[in-house]
Write a protein that holds these residues in place. Structure first.
Motif, PDB file in Angstrom:
ATOM      1  N   MET A   1       5.941 -28.449   7.348  1.00 21.00           N
ATOM      2  CA  MET A   1       4.774 -27.673   6.957  1.00 21.00           C
ATOM      3  C   MET A   1       5.224 -26.275   6.547  1.00 21.00           C
ATOM      4  SD  MET A   1       1.504 -26.640   9.248  1.00 21.00           S
ATOM      5  CE  MET A   1       1.864 -25.004   9.812  1.00 21.00           C
ATOM      6  N   SER A   2       4.862 -25.866   5.364  1.00 22.61           N
ATOM      7  CA  SER A   2       5.186 -24.519   4.922  1.00 22.61           C
ATOM      8  C   SER A   2       3.912 -23.846   4.456  1.00 22.61           C
ATOM      9  CB  SER A   2       6.223 -24.546   3.795  1.00 22.61           C
ATOM     10  OG  SER A   2       6.484 -23.222   3.400  1.00 22.61           O
ATOM     11  N   GLY A   3       3.333 -23.072   5.329  1.00 16.18           N
ATOM     12  CA  GLY A   3       2.122 -22.354   4.983  1.00 16.18           C
ATOM     13  C   GLY A   3       2.362 -20.865   4.865  1.00 16.18           C
ATOM     14  N   TRP A   4       3.644 -20.467   4.739  1.00 12.72           N
ATOM     15  CA  TRP A   4       3.963 -19.047   4.677  1.00 12.72           C
ATOM     16  C   TRP A   4       3.516 -18.430   3.360  1.00 12.72           C
ATOM     17  CZ3 TRP A   4       4.866 -16.932   9.100  1.00 12.72           C
ATOM     18  CH2 TRP A   4       5.499 -17.643  10.106  1.00 12.72           C
ATOM     19  N   ILE A   5       2.894 -17.265   3.465  1.00 15.88           N
ATOM     20  CA  ILE A   5       2.391 -16.531   2.299  1.00 15.88           C
ATOM     21  C   ILE A   5       3.157 -15.212   2.225  1.00 15.88           C
ATOM     22  CG2 ILE A   5       0.359 -15.442   1.259  1.00 15.88           C
ATOM     23  CD1 ILE A   5      -1.294 -17.434   3.092  1.00 15.88           C
ATOM     24  N   SER A   6       3.720 -14.928   1.075  1.00 16.95           N
ATOM     25  CA  SER A   6       4.457 -13.680   0.892  1.00 16.95           C
ATOM     26  C   SER A   6       3.492 -12.491   0.922  1.00 16.95           C
ATOM     27  CB  SER A   6       5.192 -13.701  -0.446  1.00 16.95           C
ATOM     28  OG  SER A   6       5.724 -12.419  -0.728  1.00 16.95           O
ATOM     29  N   VAL A   7       3.910 -11.409   1.580  1.00 19.73           N
ATOM     30  CA  VAL A   7       3.073 -10.208   1.599  1.00 19.73           C
ATOM     31  C   VAL A   7       2.972  -9.591   0.209  1.00 19.73           C
ATOM     32  CG1 VAL A   7       3.535  -9.730   4.028  1.00 19.73           C
ATOM     33  CG2 VAL A   7       4.968  -8.677   2.286  1.00 19.73           C
ATOM     34  N   ASP A   8       3.888  -9.964  -0.691  1.00 24.21           N
ATOM     35  CA  ASP A   8       3.825  -9.484  -2.079  1.00 24.21           C
ATOM     36  C   ASP A   8       2.743 -10.212  -2.871  1.00 24.21           C
ATOM     37  OD1 ASP A   8       5.917  -7.703  -1.644  1.00 24.21           O
ATOM     38  OD2 ASP A   8       7.430  -9.181  -2.240  1.00 24.21           O
ATOM     39  N   GLU A   9       2.359 -11.411  -2.401  1.00 25.49           N
ATOM     40  CA  GLU A   9       1.340 -12.204  -3.088  1.00 25.49           C
ATOM     41  C   GLU A   9      -0.066 -11.940  -2.567  1.00 25.49           C
ATOM     42  OE1 GLU A   9       2.299 -16.361  -3.031  1.00 25.49           O
ATOM     43  OE2 GLU A   9       4.381 -15.969  -3.590  1.00 25.49           O
ATOM     44  N   LYS A  10      -0.192 -11.844  -1.248  1.00 21.82           N
ATOM     45  CA  LYS A  10      -1.522 -11.724  -0.642  1.00 21.82           C
ATOM     46  C   LYS A  10      -1.395 -11.188   0.772  1.00 21.82           C
ATOM     47  CE  LYS A  10      -5.511 -14.553   0.577  1.00 21.82           C
ATOM     48  NZ  LYS A  10      -6.072 -15.893   0.648  1.00 21.82           N
ATOM     49  N   LEU A  11      -2.365 -10.373   1.192  1.00 23.21           N
ATOM     50  CA  LEU A  11      -2.436  -9.887   2.565  1.00 23.21           C
ATOM     51  C   LEU A  11      -3.605 -10.573   3.269  1.00 23.21           C
ATOM     52  CD1 LEU A  11      -1.836  -6.109   1.895  1.00 23.21           C
ATOM     53  CD2 LEU A  11      -0.221  -7.732   2.920  1.00 23.21           C
ATOM     54  N   PRO A  12      -3.520 -10.743   4.581  1.00 24.55           N
ATOM     55  CA  PRO A  12      -4.620 -11.400   5.291  1.00 24.55           C
ATOM     56  C   PRO A  12      -5.844 -10.500   5.414  1.00 24.55           C
ATOM     57  CG  PRO A  12      -2.967 -10.659   6.852  1.00 24.55           C
ATOM     58  CD  PRO A  12      -2.431 -10.385   5.481  1.00 24.55           C
ATOM     59  N   GLY A  13      -7.001 -11.101   5.613  1.00 23.17           N
ATOM     60  CA  GLY A  13      -8.233 -10.347   5.819  1.00 23.17           C
ATOM     61  C   GLY A  13      -8.835  -9.839   4.525  1.00 23.17           C
ATOM     62  N   GLU A  14      -9.896  -9.086   4.693  1.00 19.51           N
ATOM     63  CA  GLU A  14     -10.579  -8.491   3.546  1.00 19.51           C
ATOM     64  C   GLU A  14      -9.987  -7.127   3.260  1.00 19.51           C
ATOM     65  OE1 GLU A  14     -14.867  -8.594   3.614  1.00 19.51           O
ATOM     66  OE2 GLU A  14     -14.809 -10.150   5.145  1.00 19.51           O
ATOM     67  N   GLN A  15      -9.901  -6.784   1.993  1.00 17.54           N
ATOM     68  CA  GLN A  15      -9.334  -5.495   1.610  1.00 17.54           C
ATOM     69  C   GLN A  15     -10.098  -4.361   2.289  1.00 17.54           C
ATOM     70  OE1 GLN A  15      -9.196  -4.808  -2.596  1.00 17.54           O
ATOM     71  NE2 GLN A  15      -7.861  -3.050  -2.380  1.00 17.54           N
TER      72      GLN A  15
END
Length: 81
Positions: A1-15
């Motif tokens: 399972m690879s659910g890792w999201i790059s911080v360069d692509e998207k940050l968690p939560g609402e802006q």
């Protein structure tokens, strides 16, 4: 399972708002509790969140600039009767 999201692509939560707790992948940093650090590695996985006020992740209650990827927490286990 690879659910890792790059911080360069998207940050968690609402802006503009702090995020929910997420798993954080830290590259280039680890503490003595990380098994790979004891083997000479330079990475770790921590529970943390994105702190909108300072514009970076917090892990262990402190700002952490070494977070490179994140992923949502899995759902909790179902309770059995």
């Amino acid at each position: 399972m690879s659910g890792w999201i790059s911080v360069d692509e998207k940050l968690p939560g609402e802006q503009g708002f702090d995020s929910e707790d997420v798993l954080c992948f830290l590259n280039g940093h680890c503490a003595l509790l990380d098994a790979e650090c004891r083997k000479g590695g330079g990475w770790g996985i921590r529970l943390g969140f994105y702190d909108a006020d300072i514009g970076m992740f917090r892990t262990g209650g402190r700002p952490d600039a070494s977070v490179t990827h994140w992923q949502p927490l899995p759902p909790p286990p179902e309770q059995t009767a």
